[in-house]
Design an enzyme around this catalytic site. Structure first.
Site, PDB file in Angstrom:
ATOM      1  N   LEU A 148     -16.729  -5.340   4.287  1.00 29.62           N
ATOM      2  CA  LEU A 148     -15.840  -5.832   3.223  1.00 29.62           C
ATOM      3  C   LEU A 148     -14.444  -5.234   3.380  1.00 29.62           C
ATOM      4  CD1 LEU A 148     -15.589  -7.583   0.715  1.00 29.62           C
ATOM      5  CD2 LEU A 148     -16.254  -5.614  -0.671  1.00 29.62           C
ATOM      6  N   LYS A 149     -14.390  -3.960   3.728  1.00 27.50           N
ATOM      7  CA  LYS A 149     -13.101  -3.313   3.968  1.00 27.50           C
ATOM      8  C   LYS A 149     -12.328  -4.077   5.048  1.00 27.50           C
ATOM      9  CE  LYS A 149     -11.317   0.816   6.257  1.00 27.50           C
ATOM     10  NZ  LYS A 149     -10.444   1.362   5.212  1.00 27.50           N
ATOM     11  N   ILE A 175       4.148  21.561   1.083  1.00 26.85           N
ATOM     12  CA  ILE A 175       2.775  21.724   0.614  1.00 26.85           C
ATOM     13  C   ILE A 175       1.770  21.878   1.746  1.00 26.85           C
ATOM     14  CG2 ILE A 175       1.037  20.717  -0.943  1.00 26.85           C
ATOM     15  CD1 ILE A 175       3.682  21.693  -2.245  1.00 26.85           C
ATOM     16  N   SER A 215       1.027  19.682   4.927  1.00 26.08           N
ATOM     17  CA  SER A 215       0.936  18.741   6.041  1.00 26.08           C
ATOM     18  C   SER A 215       2.288  18.090   6.319  1.00 26.08           C
ATOM     19  CB  SER A 215      -0.118  17.673   5.760  1.00 26.08           C
ATOM     20  OG  SER A 215       0.178  16.984   4.573  1.00 26.08           O
ATOM     21  N   ARG A 242     -10.595   1.421   0.455  1.00 24.95           N
ATOM     22  CA  ARG A 242     -10.650   2.795   0.967  1.00 24.95           C
ATOM     23  C   ARG A 242     -12.023   3.412   0.772  1.00 24.95           C
ATOM     24  NH1 ARG A 242      -5.677   5.609   1.848  1.00 24.95           N
ATOM     25  NH2 ARG A 242      -6.795   7.569   1.792  1.00 24.95           N
ATOM     26  N   ASP A 288      -5.581  25.443  -1.461  1.00 25.41           N
ATOM     27  CA  ASP A 288      -5.434  24.180  -2.191  1.00 25.41           C
ATOM     28  C   ASP A 288      -6.632  23.916  -3.092  1.00 25.41           C
ATOM     29  OD1 ASP A 288      -2.988  23.362  -1.044  1.00 25.41           O
ATOM     30  OD2 ASP A 288      -4.009  22.631   0.745  1.00 25.41           O
ATOM     31  N   GLU A 297       2.273  18.617  -8.814  1.00 24.02           N
ATOM     32  CA  GLU A 297       2.906  17.304  -8.739  1.00 24.02           C
ATOM     33  C   GLU A 297       3.590  17.025 -10.078  1.00 24.02           C
ATOM     34  OE1 GLU A 297       0.246  14.197  -7.377  1.00 24.02           O
ATOM     35  OE2 GLU A 297       1.208  12.767  -8.700  1.00 24.02           O
ATOM     36  N   HIS A 351       4.695  10.014  -2.659  1.00 22.13           N
ATOM     37  CA  HIS A 351       3.990   8.728  -2.629  1.00 22.13           C
ATOM     38  C   HIS A 351       4.961   7.563  -2.439  1.00 22.13           C
ATOM     39  CE1 HIS A 351       1.095  11.383  -4.708  1.00 22.13           C
ATOM     40  NE2 HIS A 351       0.299  10.801  -3.848  1.00 22.13           N
ATOM     41  N   CYS A 400       3.453  17.047  -2.903  1.00 24.69           N
ATOM     42  CA  CYS A 400       2.170  17.116  -2.198  1.00 24.69           C
ATOM     43  C   CYS A 400       2.467  17.130  -0.703  1.00 24.69           C
ATOM     44  CB  CYS A 400       1.306  15.903  -2.580  1.00 24.69           C
ATOM     45  SG  CYS A 400      -0.430  16.046  -2.080  1.00 24.69           S
TER      46      CYS A 400
END
Ligand code: GLN
Ligand code: ZN
Length: 764
Positions: free
Chosen positions: A18-19, A441, A443, A525, A609, A675, A704, A736
């Site tokens: 389905l993804k 943060i 990465s 996802r 974290d 955040e 984001h 983030c």
């Protein structure tokens, strides 16, 4: 007989079909007909699996292209006006693309608009789309897919039970923005649409409709409890039988209410709340069906069929044919099929059950309770007993040295040597940072190059040394860039990490990984949570070599980067043979050793974290404190080994703090980064009101969004922050990690962020 059914089945498909189909459709590579065809194929396959397993009913209505709560929103015509779907609603046909636009802002057709908010479904890692509600809202039957699906299932000859989110839980999950607006005021307008849906289902020959009302396992205000009586008295007129489904916990103070509602059946979760069975039996009217959710729908362990059989014998005696059997909740929350696991060792495999296997467990248990057990059922029970006996006795589960170490933990291990003010002085001397220090943060962009190198490494094309060299190059590049931007406290960039839990789990004893154990997280996802099988221990340092290398490249302080114990627990399938908190303490001790080793390697600051700390909160407020107590203790166990001069950071995103601020302060991290950029620093109010004593980095760059934040924007955000928290305790950082962004976006954003910090230093 004892009827066997499920509350829902995973819809993504054993191979995430389905993804793939939905994403291909979004990209324009698959047309609508082909998308619908692949969905039909999946539904047919999943219903057939239920029938083949021997379930007495197949469940229809659990399918969704994106989310089942969104399905209901479309069905009752709750489409916000910015999606310009008035005509579709009026026609009674909200288009699939409109649903996709509600879910993700855009679709192959229709104008883009801001997507609806998404949030976690109760205490799961499944995200639903929050119904947008407003005063005076009207409802109308506006989508008919459900009826088509019923026709499909009946056409295939299946006995059908339909599932739908119940009206009160749908409202409970919704949000209205206007001050003073009460979601419940919409109930009278909503109920007729539910009535119409039920009537149409009855016309199609549906006998049973399961209305999911998990809100009943939470603390409900009195008006909401009363509304249940009102709603279900009104729905009883419908010419179908209603099964009111509750799950994820016990009914508690809503037990009598739930047991007395005028419906034909009640489903309860006896995995999370086994103790409620007797009380429900005592309170249930003589005509009602009780569906007992005895197979764990939230975890991957094989059920102890013999024990369950014995435990439910009394219920069967009291209820006779009115006893039904099911997993505790929809199987949406577990992976699809254990048979697809080709690399798991046979021993571990024999301890597990995924959705497909849970169908068999449900059927066997139901047949045994209904005295219709076959030889196959008896063989299954024997196999389960043997496997579980072997699991209990397995040296894989218990490592005496882990238990001993835990038993020996004392108060000294749960606290730093000195309180924050003393530590802060030592850290200032060691780190020599300016006012408003800048950091990130953890990465940095996971570029196509990094991902290709990891794929090549995993497939064996790239050798170990070559892969390490490639990652070291990435780290060197990240360090060079941060120095060029002028960041004060650097990070190595996490290039070598695929995922913040998997990366550590792979290096810890006690963890196992599936190949195909995907679970839907939101929309298309999926996540593949690791399985915590046995006592957790750290055989060797996990991050030290990378951090040491990164520190060797610069004079500036390098921040080590760890995932905290609560997040490691929360984002895994956990053992069911010991309390969660014991597993969490074991993880905490393993991470504690990593902190000590990082410190010994000369790393002056270590970030632990804990983005999942808040989502671990129990569904009942009365249980919050005991959870927070052990969660905080675990964090402190990890962090407290650090010397005064070693600065401990923590990071939390998607969090509100006002109701847990005491626990956040009790973590006693030297610095917390959070955040905040989208909330305009309002999240800091909780810290101000509490007089939070340590340092804070309120995110000023919304990672984001692809937009590059302006210097002036970040300066004014920090000035707002400085009205709430003394400037000497403020850090400047993004919201983030930056792994989902590109360097083209990150570079100007971080340069601006540093410039904002310089401007702030001039002003303060
Ligand atoms: N250190 C992690 C990162 O930067 C934190 C991720 C998170 O908070 N979810 O990616
Ligand atoms: Zn984060």
């Amino acid at each position: 007989m004892t009827l066997a059914h499920v509350l829902g089945y995973p819809r993504i498909g054993a191979d995430r079909e389905l993804k793939r189909a939905v994403e291909a459709y979004w990209r324009g590579e698959l047309d609508r007909d082909a998308l619908e065809a692949s969905a039909r194929e999946l539904r047919a396959r999943h219903w057939q699996a239920q029938r083949d397993a021997g379930l007495d009913l197949v469940t229809v209505g659990d399918f969704a292209f994106y989310d089942q709560v969104l399905n209901v929103s479309a069905m009752v015509g709750a489409v916000p006006t910015r999606f310009a779907a008035e005509a579709e609603v009026a026609r009674g046909e909200v288009d699939l693309d409109t649903q996709f636009r509600m879910a993700r802002g855009r679709a192959p057709s229709g104008a883009p608009a801001a997507a609806c908010e998404m949030t976690k479904y109760f205490d799961t890692n499944y995200h639903y789309l929050v119904p947008e509600l407003h005063a005076g809202q009207t409802f109308k039957l506006a989508a008919t897919r459900l009826f088509d699906e019923v026709a499909e299932a009946r056409g295939a000859g299946h006995p059908v039970k339909v599932v739908l989110t119940g009206p009160l839980t749908w409202l409970w999950l919704g949000k209205g923005r206007e001050a003073g607006f009460d979601r419940l005021s919409l109930l009278p307008a909503l109920l007729p649409v539910y009535g119409e849906i039920l009537a149409r289902l009855a016309e199609q020959g549906v006998e049973w409709v399961q209305l999911d009302e998990p809100a009943l396992v939470q603390d409900l205000p009195l008006e909401w409890r009363n509304a249940y009586e009102f709603a279900y008295s009104s729905l009883r007129a419908a010419p179908v039988k209603l099964l009111l489904a509750t799950y994820f916990g016990g009914l508690g103070d809503n037990l009598r209410l739930a047991a007395s509602l005028p419906v034909d059946g009640l489903h309860i979760d006896t995995v999370r709340a086994p103790e409620q069975l007797t009380a429900v039996l005592d309170n249930l009217s003589g005509y009602k069906v009780l569906s007992v959710g005895a197979i764990d729908g939230r975890n991957v362990w094989r059920a102890d069929l013999a024990v369950l059989h014995e435990r439910l014998a009394n219920a069967r005696m009291r209820l006779g044919e009115r006893l039904w059997l099911a997993p505790s909740c929809s199987l949406l929350h577990v992976p699809v099929d254990l048979a697809a696991e080709t690399t798991l060792d046979e021993e571990l495999k024999s301890w597990l059950a995924f959705a497909r296997q849970k169908l068999d467990e449900t059927v066997t248990l139901a047949r045994l309770l209904g005295n219709r057990g076959t030889d196959e059922d008896r063989a299954r029970v024997a196999a389960a007993t043997a496997a579980l006996d072997a699991r209990r006795a397995s040296p894989r589960l218990h490592r005496p040295e882990v238990a001993e170490r835990l038993a020996g933990v004392g108060d000294a291990e749960r606290s730093r040597d000195n309180p924050y003010p003393v530590r802060a002085r030592a850290q200032r001397r060691a780190l020599d940072l300016p006012l408003f220090p800048t950091t990130t943060i953890g990465s940095f962009p996971q570029t196509a190059g990094i991902r290709a190198a990891r794929r090549a490494f995993k497939s064996g094309e790239l050798g170990h040394d070559a892969y390490e060299a490639a990652m070291r190059d990435e780290i060197a590049d990240a360090v060079r860039r941060q120095e060029a931007y002028g960041i004060d406290m650097l990070v190595h960039g996490e290039a070598e990490r695929n995922d913040m839990v998997e990366y550590f789990g792979e290096q810890l004893d006690g963890y196992a990984f599936t190949r195909n154990g995907w679970v839907q997280s939101y929309g298309s996802r999926c996540v593949k949570p690791p399985v915590i099988v046995g006592d957790v221990a750290r055989p060797a340092p996990m991050t030290v070599a990378w951090s040491r290398y990164a520190q060797s490249l610069t004079e500036r302080p390098m921040k080590g980067m760890l995932t905290g114990p609560v997040t490691m627990l929360q984002w895994s399938f956990v053992r069911d043979d010991q309390p969660r908190e014991v597993t969490c303490r074991q993880i905490a001790l393993a991470l504690r050793d990593e902190v000590a080793d990082l410190e010994a390697a000369g790393i002056p600051a270590i970030q632990i974290d804990e983005p999942a700390l808040r989502e671990g909160l129990p569904l009942r407020q009365s249980e919050w404190q005991s959870y927070l107590d052990w969660a905080v203790e675990c964090f402190r166990l990890t962090a407290s080994v650090a010397r005064d001069a070693t600065q401990i950071h923590t990071h939390m995103c998607y969090s509100e703090f006002n109701d847990i601020i005491g626990a956040i302060a009790a973590l006693d991290a030297d610095v917390i980064t959070i955040e905040t950029s989208r909330s305009n620093m309002e999240l800091l109010d909780a810290f101000q009101d509490f007089a939070y004593p340590n340092e804070i980095g309120p995110g000023v760059y919304d990672i984001h969004s692809p937009n590059v934040p302006e210097v002036a924007w970040m300066v004014q955000l920090m000035e707002k922050a400085a009205e709430r928290i003394p400037a000497e305790r403020l850090w400047v950082n993004p919201d983030c990690g930056l792994k989902t962004r590109s360097w083209a976006e990150v570079e100007p954003a971080l340069a601006n962020m540093v410039e904002a910090a310089c401007e702030l230093r001039r002003r303060y």
